[in-house]
Design a protein around this motif. Structure first.
Motif, PDB file in Angstrom:
ATOM      1  N   VAL A  74       0.955  -1.268  -0.016  1.00  0.00           N
ATOM      2  CA  VAL A  74      -0.091  -0.029   0.104  1.00  0.00           C
ATOM      3  C   VAL A  74       0.867   1.446  -0.031  1.00  0.00           C
ATOM      4  CG1 VAL A  74      -1.990  -1.066   0.982  1.00  0.00           C
ATOM      5  CG2 VAL A  74      -0.212  -0.128   2.515  1.00  0.00           C
ATOM      6  N   ASP A  75       0.187   2.087  -0.731  1.00  0.00           N
ATOM      7  CA  ASP A  75       0.942   3.800  -0.406  1.00  0.00           C
ATOM      8  C   ASP A  75       0.281   4.543   0.586  1.00  0.00           C
ATOM      9  OD1 ASP A  75       2.924   3.111  -2.627  1.00  0.00           O
ATOM     10  OD2 ASP A  75       1.326   3.850  -4.338  1.00  0.00           O
ATOM     11  N   GLY A  76       1.056   4.736   1.643  1.00  0.00           N
ATOM     12  CA  GLY A  76       0.660   5.464   2.677  1.00  0.00           C
ATOM     13  C   GLY A  76       0.954   6.945   2.597  1.00  0.00           C
ATOM     14  N   GLY A  77      -0.240   7.725   2.593  1.00  0.00           N
ATOM     15  CA  GLY A  77      -0.022   9.266   2.406  1.00  0.00           C
ATOM     16  C   GLY A  77      -0.332   9.786   3.721  1.00  0.00           C
ATOM     17  N   LEU A  78       0.459  10.845   3.975  1.00  0.00           N
ATOM     18  CA  LEU A  78       0.638  11.535   5.249  1.00  0.00           C
ATOM     19  C   LEU A  78       0.339  13.132   5.035  1.00  0.00           C
ATOM     20  CD1 LEU A  78       1.433  11.627   8.465  1.00  0.00           C
ATOM     21  CD2 LEU A  78       3.701  11.946   7.580  1.00  0.00           C
ATOM     22  N   ARG A  79      -0.545  13.542   5.753  1.00  0.00           N
ATOM     23  CA  ARG A  79      -0.678  15.077   6.035  1.00  0.00           C
ATOM     24  C   ARG A  79      -0.892  15.478   7.529  1.00  0.00           C
ATOM     25  NH1 ARG A  79      -6.617  14.457   3.126  1.00  0.00           N
ATOM     26  NH2 ARG A  79      -7.732  13.710   5.222  1.00  0.00           N
ATOM     27  N   VAL A  80      -0.825  16.910   7.802  1.00  0.00           N
ATOM     28  CA  VAL A  80      -1.127  17.208   8.880  1.00  0.00           C
ATOM     29  C   VAL A  80      -2.534  17.807   9.074  1.00  0.00           C
ATOM     30  CG1 VAL A  80      -0.372  18.821  10.634  1.00  0.00           C
ATOM     31  CG2 VAL A  80       1.247  17.385   9.907  1.00  0.00           C
ATOM     32  N   GLY A  81      -3.486  17.416   9.990  1.00  0.00           N
ATOM     33  CA  GLY A  81      -4.814  18.169  10.044  1.00  0.00           C
ATOM     34  C   GLY A  81      -5.076  19.235  10.907  1.00  0.00           C
ATOM     35  N   ARG A  82      -4.011  19.297  12.208  1.00  0.00           N
ATOM     36  CA  ARG A  82      -4.424  20.330  13.175  1.00  0.00           C
ATOM     37  C   ARG A  82      -2.792  20.198  13.577  1.00  0.00           C
ATOM     38  NH1 ARG A  82      -4.139  20.538  18.033  1.00  0.00           N
ATOM     39  NH2 ARG A  82      -5.039  22.226  19.175  1.00  0.00           N
ATOM     40  N   LEU A  83      -2.478  21.426  13.822  1.00  0.00           N
ATOM     41  CA  LEU A  83      -1.001  21.698  14.305  1.00  0.00           C
ATOM     42  C   LEU A  83      -1.314  22.704  15.580  1.00  0.00           C
ATOM     43  CD1 LEU A  83       1.949  21.229  14.262  1.00  0.00           C
ATOM     44  CD2 LEU A  83       2.262  23.093  12.553  1.00  0.00           C
ATOM     45  N   GLY A  84      -1.098  22.217  16.536  1.00  0.00           N
ATOM     46  CA  GLY A  84      -1.224  23.135  17.908  1.00  0.00           C
ATOM     47  C   GLY A  84       0.023  23.536  18.476  1.00  0.00           C
ATOM     48  N   ARG A  85       0.070  24.115  19.661  1.00  0.00           N
ATOM     49  CA  ARG A  85       1.120  24.630  20.401  1.00  0.00           C
ATOM     50  C   ARG A  85       1.946  23.331  20.794  1.00  0.00           C
ATOM     51  NH1 ARG A  85       3.497  24.835  25.216  1.00  0.00           N
ATOM     52  NH2 ARG A  85       1.990  23.859  25.992  1.00  0.00           N
ATOM     53  N   SER A  86       1.653  22.325  21.370  1.00  0.00           N
ATOM     54  CA  SER A  86       2.337  20.976  21.807  1.00  0.00           C
ATOM     55  C   SER A  86       1.739  19.761  21.153  1.00  0.00           C
ATOM     56  CB  SER A  86       2.396  20.972  23.040  1.00  0.00           C
ATOM     57  OG  SER A  86       1.125  20.681  23.846  1.00  0.00           O
ATOM     58  N   SER A  87       0.942  19.948  20.238  1.00  0.00           N
ATOM     59  CA  SER A  87       0.229  18.639  19.632  1.00  0.00           C
ATOM     60  C   SER A  87      -0.002  18.804  18.398  1.00  0.00           C
ATOM     61  CB  SER A  87      -1.147  18.230  20.173  1.00  0.00           C
ATOM     62  OG  SER A  87      -2.119  19.152  20.011  1.00  0.00           O
ATOM     63  N   VAL A  88      -0.132  17.723  17.596  1.00  0.00           N
ATOM     64  CA  VAL A  88      -0.083  17.712  16.296  1.00  0.00           C
ATOM     65  C   VAL A  88      -0.949  16.441  15.951  1.00  0.00           C
ATOM     66  CG1 VAL A  88       1.898  16.401  15.823  1.00  0.00           C
ATOM     67  CG2 VAL A  88       0.914  17.449  13.854  1.00  0.00           C
ATOM     68  N   ARG A  89      -1.973  16.599  15.006  1.00  0.00           N
ATOM     69  CA  ARG A  89      -2.971  15.316  14.304  1.00  0.00           C
ATOM     70  C   ARG A  89      -2.182  15.303  12.852  1.00  0.00           C
ATOM     71  NH1 ARG A  89      -9.020  14.025  14.198  1.00  0.00           N
ATOM     72  NH2 ARG A  89      -9.158  13.197  12.136  1.00  0.00           N
ATOM     73  N   TYR A  90      -1.778  13.868  12.972  1.00  0.00           N
ATOM     74  CA  TYR A  90      -1.279  13.692  11.579  1.00  0.00           C
ATOM     75  C   TYR A  90      -2.650  12.588  11.049  1.00  0.00           C
ATOM     76  CZ  TYR A  90       3.191  13.782  13.875  1.00  0.00           C
ATOM     77  OH  TYR A  90       4.447  14.250  14.702  1.00  0.00           O
ATOM     78  N   GLU A  91      -2.765  12.795   9.824  1.00  0.00           N
ATOM     79  CA  GLU A  91      -3.803  12.183   9.026  1.00  0.00           C
ATOM     80  C   GLU A  91      -3.065  11.137   8.133  1.00  0.00           C
ATOM     81  OE1 GLU A  91      -7.188  15.327   9.949  1.00  0.00           O
ATOM     82  OE2 GLU A  91      -6.582  14.952   7.685  1.00  0.00           O
ATOM     83  N   VAL A  92      -3.547   9.780   7.990  1.00  0.00           N
ATOM     84  CA  VAL A  92      -2.945   9.029   7.014  1.00  0.00           C
ATOM     85  C   VAL A  92      -3.900   8.004   6.413  1.00  0.00           C
ATOM     86  CG1 VAL A  92      -1.254   6.828   6.892  1.00  0.00           C
ATOM     87  CG2 VAL A  92      -0.906   8.507   8.797  1.00  0.00           C
ATOM     88  N   PHE A  94      -4.254   5.066   3.232  1.00  0.00           N
ATOM     89  CA  PHE A  94      -3.746   3.859   2.621  1.00  0.00           C
ATOM     90  C   PHE A  94      -4.348   3.712   1.352  1.00  0.00           C
ATOM     91  CE2 PHE A  94      -2.494   3.322   7.149  1.00  0.00           C
ATOM     92  CZ  PHE A  94      -1.059   3.574   7.026  1.00  0.00           C
ATOM     93  N   PHE A  95      -3.447   3.275   0.175  1.00  0.00           N
ATOM     94  CA  PHE A  95      -3.921   3.136  -1.054  1.00  0.00           C
ATOM     95  C   PHE A  95      -3.233   2.107  -1.704  1.00  0.00           C
ATOM     96  CE2 PHE A  95      -4.524   7.717   0.163  1.00  0.00           C
ATOM     97  CZ  PHE A  95      -5.930   8.099  -0.264  1.00  0.00           C
ATOM     98  N   PRO A  96      -4.114   1.229  -2.457  1.00  0.00           N
ATOM     99  CA  PRO A  96      -3.371   0.080  -3.393  1.00  0.00           C
ATOM    100  C   PRO A  96      -2.617   0.713  -4.155  1.00  0.00           C
ATOM    101  CG  PRO A  96      -5.932  -0.329  -3.196  1.00  0.00           C
ATOM    102  CD  PRO A  96      -5.663   1.231  -2.698  1.00  0.00           C
ATOM    103  N   VAL A  97      -1.503   0.036  -4.649  1.00  0.00           N
ATOM    104  CA  VAL A  97      -0.494   0.841  -5.428  1.00  0.00           C
ATOM    105  C   VAL A  97      -0.942   1.081  -6.675  1.00  0.00           C
ATOM    106  CG1 VAL A  97       1.805   0.069  -6.532  1.00  0.00           C
ATOM    107  CG2 VAL A  97       1.527  -0.515  -4.114  1.00  0.00           C
ATOM    108  N   ASP A  98      -0.862   2.090  -7.207  1.00  0.00           N
ATOM    109  CA  ASP A  98      -1.253   2.620  -8.685  1.00  0.00           C
ATOM    110  C   ASP A  98      -2.828   2.908  -8.796  1.00  0.00           C
ATOM    111  OD1 ASP A  98       1.347   2.843  -9.544  1.00  0.00           O
ATOM    112  OD2 ASP A  98       1.204   0.795 -10.043  1.00  0.00           O
ATOM    113  N   ARG A  99      -3.449   2.920  -7.514  1.00  0.00           N
ATOM    114  CA  ARG A  99      -4.773   3.045  -7.387  1.00  0.00           C
ATOM    115  C   ARG A  99      -5.354   4.360  -6.514  1.00  0.00           C
ATOM    116  NH1 ARG A  99      -6.729  -2.613  -6.164  1.00  0.00           N
ATOM    117  NH2 ARG A  99      -8.572  -1.604  -5.435  1.00  0.00           N
TER     118      ARG A  99
END
Length: 137
Positions: A74-92, A94-99
Motif C-alpha cells: 500500500v502507499d501511505g499518504g501523510l498530512r497534518v490536519g491540525r497543528l497546535g502549540r504542543s500537539s499535532v494530528r497526523y492523518e494517514v 492507505f491506497f493500493p499501489v497505482d490506484r
C-alpha cells in the motif's frame, strides 16, 4: 489523494494476514506509526535517541474501507490536519499501489513532551517548520 503531502510505500508481510485471509486491523496502526515516524526522522529531523522533546501518542483511530492481503503493498499518504502549540494530528490514508481508492484512513495525535519530565512542551521549531509543510487547510 492529492491532499496528502508525503508518500511511503509499505509492503505487507505474510504474518500480517489473519485467519480471515486479510491484513488484520491492528496492523494498520503499525503502518500509520511507520509512515509518521519515518517522516519525522528522515524529513523533519526528529532525534529519537537524544532530542529534548519526544512525541507521545495520545489518540489514534482508523476507518477500514476495503481489505488488503499479503503480498499486496500500500502507499501511505501523510498530512497534518491540525497543528497546535504542543500537539499535532497526523492523518494517514492507505491506497493500493497505482490506484486511488482508499483501503484505510486514520489519524494519530502526538503531544510533544520533555523527554525526562514528560511535561508538555512546545513543538520544537525545526519540527514545526517541517510539519507546516504537511498542513492541509
Amino acid at each position: 489523494m492529492r491532499d496528502y503531502r508525503h508518500w511511503q510505500r509499505i509492503p505487507t508481510r505474510w504474518a500480517d494476514n489473519d485467519v480471515y485471509g486479510h491484513v488484520n486491523n491492528v496492523v494498520h496502526y503499525a503502518f500509520m506509526d511507520t509512515v509518521i515516524n519515518t517522516w519525522l526522522i528522515s524529513e523533519a529531523g526528529l532525534d529519537i535517541h537524544g532530542g529534548a522533546a519526544i512525541g507521545l501518542c495520545v489518540e489514534s483511530h482508523c476507518n477500514y474501507r476495503a481489505p488488503i492481503s499479503f503480498p499486496d503493498a500500500v502507499d501511505g499518504g501523510l498530512r497534518v490536519g491540525r497543528l497546535g502549540r504542543s500537539s499535532v494530528r497526523y492523518e494517514v490514508g492507505f491506497f493500493p499501489v497505482d490506484r486511488d481508492d482508499v483501503v484505510a484512513e486514520g489519524h494519530f495525535v502526538h503531544v510533544f513532551v520533555d523527554r525526562l519530565t514528560r511535561e508538555p512542551v512546545e513543538i520544537p521549531a525545526g519540527l514545526r517548520a517541517a510539519m507546516e509543510g504537511l498542513v492541509v487547510r
